[in-house]
Design a protein around this motif. Sequence first.
Motif, PDB file in Angstrom:
ATOM      1  N   ALA A  65       0.085   5.699 -11.929  1.00 52.44           N
ATOM      2  CA  ALA A  65       0.323   4.909 -10.687  1.00 52.44           C
ATOM      3  C   ALA A  65      -1.095   4.009 -10.496  1.00 52.44           C
ATOM      4  O   ALA A  65      -2.258   4.504 -10.918  1.00 52.44           O
ATOM      5  N   ARG A  66      -1.128   2.879  -9.820  1.00 52.03           N
ATOM      6  CA  ARG A  66      -2.134   2.119  -9.617  1.00 52.03           C
ATOM      7  C   ARG A  66      -3.143   2.821  -8.685  1.00 52.03           C
ATOM      8  O   ARG A  66      -2.766   3.327  -7.559  1.00 52.03           O
ATOM      9  N   ARG A  67      -4.359   2.599  -8.571  1.00 55.07           N
ATOM     10  CA  ARG A  67      -5.300   2.960  -7.535  1.00 55.07           C
ATOM     11  C   ARG A  67      -5.485   2.151  -6.641  1.00 55.07           C
ATOM     12  O   ARG A  67      -4.770   0.898  -6.750  1.00 55.07           O
ATOM     13  N   ALA A  68      -6.068   2.631  -5.578  1.00 54.35           N
ATOM     14  CA  ALA A  68      -6.150   1.913  -4.303  1.00 54.35           C
ATOM     15  C   ALA A  68      -6.925   0.739  -4.434  1.00 54.35           C
ATOM     16  O   ALA A  68      -7.810   0.838  -5.116  1.00 54.35           O
ATOM     17  N   ASP A  69      -6.505  -0.355  -3.586  1.00 46.32           N
ATOM     18  CA  ASP A  69      -7.359  -1.859  -3.660  1.00 46.32           C
ATOM     19  C   ASP A  69      -7.650  -1.807  -2.314  1.00 46.32           C
ATOM     20  O   ASP A  69      -6.889  -3.029  -1.520  1.00 46.32           O
ATOM     21  N   PRO A  70      -8.691  -1.412  -1.706  1.00 42.86           N
ATOM     22  CA  PRO A  70      -9.035  -1.436  -0.072  1.00 42.86           C
ATOM     23  C   PRO A  70      -9.421  -2.890   0.049  1.00 42.86           C
ATOM     24  O   PRO A  70      -9.026  -3.461   1.146  1.00 42.86           O
ATOM     25  N   LEU A 106       0.916  -1.256  -0.068  1.00 39.71           N
ATOM     26  CA  LEU A 106       0.013   0.179   0.061  1.00 39.71           C
ATOM     27  C   LEU A 106       0.885   1.266  -0.026  1.00 39.71           C
ATOM     28  O   LEU A 106       0.449   2.246  -0.746  1.00 39.71           O
ATOM     29  N   ALA A 107       1.974   1.271   0.772  1.00 37.36           N
ATOM     30  CA  ALA A 107       2.737   2.550   0.755  1.00 37.36           C
ATOM     31  C   ALA A 107       3.507   2.541  -0.610  1.00 37.36           C
ATOM     32  O   ALA A 107       3.789   3.661  -1.078  1.00 37.36           O
ATOM     33  N   GLY A 108       3.922   1.522  -1.062  1.00 38.83           N
ATOM     34  CA  GLY A 108       4.557   1.429  -2.404  1.00 38.83           C
ATOM     35  C   GLY A 108       3.963   2.180  -3.633  1.00 38.83           C
ATOM     36  O   GLY A 108       4.345   3.208  -3.992  1.00 38.83           O
ATOM     37  N   SER A 109       2.500   1.769  -3.686  1.00 41.70           N
ATOM     38  CA  SER A 109       1.510   2.089  -4.755  1.00 41.70           C
ATOM     39  C   SER A 109       1.164   3.480  -4.181  1.00 41.70           C
ATOM     40  O   SER A 109       1.070   4.264  -5.094  1.00 41.70           O
ATOM     41  N   THR A 110       1.019   3.842  -2.894  1.00 41.41           N
ATOM     42  CA  THR A 110       0.623   5.285  -2.595  1.00 41.41           C
ATOM     43  C   THR A 110       1.733   6.133  -2.984  1.00 41.41           C
ATOM     44  O   THR A 110       1.431   7.289  -3.671  1.00 41.41           O
TER      45      THR A 110
END
Length: 481
Positions: A195-200, A65-69
């Motif tokens: 960048a990729r969107r979040a994936d909750p 999550l930190a990497g994609s953010t």
Amino acid sequence: MPELSHRRRMLVLAICCMSLLIVSLDVTILNVALPAMQTDLHASTSGLQWTIDAYTLVLASLLMLAGSTADRIGRKRVFIVGLVVFSLGSLLCSLAPDLDALIWFRMIQAVGGSMLNPVAMSIITNTFTEPRERARAIGVWGAVVGISMAAGPLIGGLLVDSVGWRSIFWINLPVGVAALLLTLKFIPESRAPKARRADPVGQLLVIALFGSLTYAIIEAPDSGFTAILPFAALALVALVGLVWYEPRRDEPLIDLRFFRSAPFSGATVIAISAFSALGGFLFLSTLYLQNVVGLDALHAGLWMLPMAVPTFLCAPISGRLVGSRGPRIPLLIAGSAMTVSALLFAGFEAETSNVSRFIGYLLFGIGFGFVNAPITNTAVSGMPRAQAGVAAAVASTSRQLGQTLGVAVVGAVLASGVGSSSYKDTFVSAARPGWWILVACGLAVLTLGALTSGAWARRTAERTAEKLSSVEVREAAGITA
């Protein structure tokens, strides 16, 4: 990211290595302080496991999550937030009134730590774009782990004996502040073009998988199989959910298609195996040296030098070998040395003799020194450079998951063998199954290093790149080859 001069690139590397230093120091210093914490906080073996695993578990859960953010909103921005949160968490740990508070504060530390290593690695990947130069930079990065392994036990032992275990968290504060100030001035901002969107949903499934699995392993000796069965079932459901759900997303948290590449999959499993061995090795060694042999924290730290110094010396050599010859030779050296080291303890009770213990520590340090660079280079090179944050996070997640499982499994085996008996009377026999587990980890590194670094493995990487139909992925697969 703009093209930087050689001097500026070296400065960026140094700043990123500072973040790795405080995160790595935190692990090695904490291991030396475990017996003092156990006495002061009246902690059981499982309590000691949680002081380590609460940290690595949160890290493993949040790294991707930190990497994609960071790829999405800016790597420098996330890196700065990570330094602030990690430093604050360190301060809170030093003030913890009891074991439960310490575990919670360790989790806050880990939230900050999750924003450091993968983001720093993505900054390095985007700063050093030439493959050989990048491999050497990663070798330097790996050498920092050796520095932390050498300095951590010594600094930790000195602080624990002179000031107390709480002081081990203070060392993070000046380094964190210095890294923060240098980051603000010298590191340029960068982000992925797309960048990729979040994936909750994927993120929740990862947390459920890692958390329930670790809980089930650690608590099994005390709670029994029936009590931990629901958590084991939850881990299985979460794993099945990830495998089913993630391929159906356009931009998943974990792109499972990358695991069709044998080098990428091999690097992931090798990282889990190697860091499981590290976590278990440090856990068993620290408790034996202080609770059985009766050494104080400083002298126990001195005994870690035969392991730490080779790690420091071999990491840059490994990076150069990866850059010039590929990952095969470093991985074979790493797997062989780690296997023989663990075998000395499992089969010949090396801990009971100073000479054999020294040789065992030396071999493990050599093996661990050679394993870091090929893991990182292969994993990062096997994914698109535009998704460098995600790539670095996968490699870092594998490491933290491995260390979490190593401490959990080996600690559970030790707790089952010791029971209510005295450490001094039962430790060697109780620890033997744990050492055999570390032998298996070393063999996994050796076997997978041989299988996933040859021509067949390179062909799977090329086929994976073609199926993904991405120019960036094809270039990355070519680098891996």
